[in-house]
Design a protein around this motif. Structure first.
Motif, mmCIF file in Angstrom:
data_model
loop_
_atom_site.group_PDB
_atom_site.id
_atom_site.type_symbol
_atom_site.label_atom_id
_atom_site.label_comp_id
_atom_site.label_asym_id
_atom_site.label_seq_id
_atom_site.Cartn_x
_atom_site.Cartn_y
_atom_site.Cartn_z
ATOM 1 N N UNK A 55 0.837 -1.191 0.000
ATOM 2 C CA UNK A 55 0.000 0.000 0.000
ATOM 3 C C UNK A 55 0.883 1.256 0.000
ATOM 4 N N UNK A 56 0.362 2.386 -0.464
ATOM 5 C CA UNK A 56 1.144 3.622 -0.416
ATOM 6 C C UNK A 56 1.662 3.967 0.973
ATOM 7 N N UNK A 57 0.937 3.576 1.995
ATOM 8 C CA UNK A 57 1.381 3.857 3.362
ATOM 9 C C UNK A 57 2.676 3.137 3.702
ATOM 10 N N UNK A 58 3.052 2.140 2.890
ATOM 11 C CA UNK A 58 4.270 1.377 3.150
ATOM 12 C C UNK A 58 5.432 1.798 2.250
ATOM 13 N N UNK A 59 5.228 2.810 1.388
ATOM 14 C CA UNK A 59 6.305 3.240 0.499
ATOM 15 C C UNK A 59 7.531 3.700 1.286
ATOM 16 N N UNK A 60 7.305 4.496 2.310
ATOM 17 C CA UNK A 60 8.428 5.044 3.078
ATOM 18 C C UNK A 60 9.246 3.949 3.744
ATOM 19 N N UNK A 61 8.571 2.983 4.345
ATOM 20 C CA UNK A 61 9.304 1.917 5.028
ATOM 21 C C UNK A 61 10.087 1.081 4.027
ATOM 22 N N UNK A 62 9.522 0.874 2.822
ATOM 23 C CA UNK A 62 10.270 0.141 1.812
ATOM 24 C C UNK A 62 11.528 0.909 1.411
ATOM 25 N N UNK A 63 11.388 2.186 1.113
ATOM 26 C CA UNK A 63 12.540 2.975 0.674
ATOM 27 C C UNK A 63 13.624 3.012 1.747
ATOM 28 N N UNK A 64 13.235 3.143 2.991
ATOM 29 C CA UNK A 64 14.214 3.154 4.084
ATOM 30 C C UNK A 64 14.930 1.817 4.156
ATOM 31 N N UNK A 65 14.179 0.718 4.090
ATOM 32 C CA UNK A 65 14.791 -0.603 4.126
ATOM 33 C C UNK A 65 15.744 -0.799 2.953
ATOM 34 N N UNK A 66 15.282 -0.465 1.742
ATOM 35 C CA UNK A 66 16.102 -0.676 0.555
ATOM 36 C C UNK A 66 17.360 0.179 0.594
ATOM 37 N N UNK A 67 17.234 1.403 1.078
ATOM 38 C CA UNK A 67 18.392 2.290 1.163
ATOM 39 C C UNK A 67 19.401 1.772 2.179
ATOM 40 N N UNK A 68 18.934 1.363 3.320
ATOM 41 C CA UNK A 68 19.840 0.867 4.363
ATOM 42 C C UNK A 68 20.559 -0.399 3.909
ATOM 43 N N UNK A 69 19.845 -1.300 3.261
ATOM 44 C CA UNK A 69 20.480 -2.538 2.795
ATOM 45 C C UNK A 69 21.493 -2.246 1.690
ATOM 46 N N UNK A 70 21.165 -1.314 0.799
ATOM 47 C CA UNK A 70 22.106 -0.945 -0.266
ATOM 48 C C UNK A 70 23.368 -0.327 0.323
ATOM 49 N N UNK A 71 23.212 0.540 1.300
ATOM 50 C CA UNK A 71 24.370 1.144 1.957
ATOM 51 C C UNK A 71 25.232 0.093 2.656
ATOM 52 N N UNK A 72 24.588 -0.851 3.297
ATOM 53 C CA UNK A 72 25.342 -1.919 3.958
ATOM 54 C C UNK A 72 26.192 -2.681 2.953
ATOM 55 N N UNK A 73 25.612 -2.994 1.804
ATOM 56 C CA UNK A 73 26.378 -3.701 0.776
ATOM 57 C C UNK A 73 27.509 -2.834 0.226
ATOM 58 N N UNK A 74 27.255 -1.540 0.114
ATOM 59 C CA UNK A 74 28.281 -0.618 -0.390
ATOM 60 C C UNK A 74 29.327 -0.266 0.669
ATOM 61 N N UNK A 120 29.036 1.659 3.276
ATOM 62 C CA UNK A 120 29.003 3.106 3.466
ATOM 63 C C UNK A 120 27.890 3.466 4.443
ATOM 64 N N UNK A 121 28.034 4.625 5.063
ATOM 65 C CA UNK A 121 27.029 5.085 6.021
ATOM 66 C C UNK A 121 25.971 5.962 5.377
ATOM 67 N N UNK A 122 26.275 6.505 4.202
ATOM 68 C CA UNK A 122 25.319 7.378 3.525
ATOM 69 C C UNK A 122 25.640 7.449 2.037
ATOM 70 N N UNK A 123 24.628 7.766 1.251
ATOM 71 C CA UNK A 123 24.813 8.103 -0.156
ATOM 72 C C UNK A 123 24.974 9.613 -0.278
ATOM 73 N N UNK A 124 25.692 10.029 -1.290
ATOM 74 C CA UNK A 124 25.721 11.454 -1.613
ATOM 75 C C UNK A 124 24.499 11.832 -2.439
#
Length: 375
Positions: free
Chosen positions: A101-120, A122-126
């Motif tokens: 649902x749209x109400x879950x978009x934010x939680x998905x993006x946060x999860x996907x960003x954190x997992x991508x950073x972990x693989x990279x 890094x602590x943050x993207x520019x």
């Protein structure tokens, strides 16, 4: 760190996208390190490439480089965590109805960003860019609320838009700039001297909204690397086979017309293409596709890295040079475009194509793009 003039994408080397000779794991890691050693300082990865493997290899290759010595760009948008891959079409967008649902978009993006950073590693993207959005991604305040939250949480310093994978989305891009331009720092557009259309149509809107542009496909399917010649045979599955018939022959004919300009300024053909891009309003970075062509005697991919990294500091192209290149490269109307189109009949949007809306025709009118949009 903001994006630099030249950038490296993890789609290079055919490791995670099908073109040319696929580099093995060691070769790919060496290619990333070689790019850094040559002076390239912006690295772009998408979490969906290799279902996270591209991120991991980029993190491994750069683990010894000081984090403040390079710009890290992450692309998020395809859900390979809960979505099912649809063959060559890839994984669905995270906004696809049925996934959440749209109400879950934010939680998905946060999860996907954190997992991508972990693989990279890094602590943050520019910069985080919304990757290949569907119509919801272009228009939903809820999607952009989720992206803003990534910035508020310190997971990224900047936000951007990366349309695709095919060419088009022009009205959708401009409409998105108008709606969310205050949040968009960068946009990634297909743009090169032989494909100025439709990418250049969005540049005035980018300039108005103070959005910088990173140009991809700068090499025009390898033509500007100068080692794809008439009669070139692509391996089965090479993604460049989607281009129309005789595009290599026509591209090489046009390339020869531009060669005297490159020779006059002491540039390689890739450098010429890069400088043409960088001469366009709002274009601040180029990220060509680096290909190891699959035939004996092809230009080594490391030489292509050196050409990109060795781009001279000052753009030598004159207004007359640019005008001549424009006259040779004009491709207006040469293809069917993705995104909003009057060609699309029906109310159910496809992942890359959907019906035109009155508000988009109004966008076309405001930007003098015509009353009909049937490409």
């Amino acid at each position: 760190m903001n994006l630099t003039r030249t950038a490296f994408g993890t789609w290079n080397g055919g490791r995670f996208m099908h073109f040319g000779e696929q580099l093995d794991e060691t070769q790919f890691l060496d290619l990333i390190r070689h790019s850094y050693e040559q002076g390239i300082r912006t690295f772009v990865s998408s979490d969906v490439y290799g279902a996270g493997r591209a991120d991991s290899m980029l993190g491994e290759a750069l683990k010894d480089a000081p984090r403040d010595s390079y710009c890290l760009v992450g692309l998020l948008g395809h859900d390979f965590y809960g979505g099912v891959r649809a063959g060559a079409k890839g994984y669905p967008r995270f906004t696809e109805p049925g996934l959440r649902e749209p109400s879950d978009y934010s939680s998905y993006l946060k999860m996907a960003c954190e997992k991508s950073l972990e693989r990279c590693q890094a602590s943050h993207f520019d910069l985080v860019m919304l990757h290949n959005p569907d119509v919801t991604g272009y228009t939903s305040e809820t999607v952009w609320d989720g992206l803003r939250e990534l910035k508020q949480l310190g997971l990224t310093q900047r936000l951007g838009l990366a349309p695709g994978p095919a060419n088009g989305f022009t009205l959708d891009i401009i409409d998105c700039f108008e709606k969310f331009g205050a949040d968009i720092d960068w946009a990634m557009l297909i743009l090169n001297p032989f494909e100025p259309w439709p990418g250049t149509l969005a540049l005035p809107a980018a300039k108005k909204h103070d959005i910088d542009v990173i140009a991809r496909v700068v090499d025009y399917g390898g033509i500007f690397h100068d080692d794809v010649k008439p009669g070139h045979h692509f391996r089965d599955g090479d993604h460049r086979t989607y281009r129309g018939p005789d595009w290599i022959e026509h591209g090489c004919e046009k390339l020869e017309k531009l060669r005297p300009i490159a020779e006059k300024h002491g540039l390689t053909m890739l450098q010429l293409a890069s400088f043409w891009d960088l001469a366009q309003d709002s274009v601040k970075s180029v990220v060509p596709t680096l290909v190891q062509e699959a035939y004996e005697g092809a230009k080594p991919i490391n030489d292509k890295v050196a050409e990109l990294a060795g781009l001279p500091e000052t753009n030598p192209l004159t207004p007359e040079d640019i005008a001549f290149i424009n006259s040779i490269g004009d491709n207006t109307g040469c293809m069917k475009l993705k995104g909003a189109s009057e060609r699309h009949i029906g109310t159910d949007p496809r992942p890359d194509e959907w019906a035109i809306r009155d508000e988009l025709l109004a966008v076309a009118g405001r930007w003098n793009l015509g009353n009909s949009w049937a490409w």
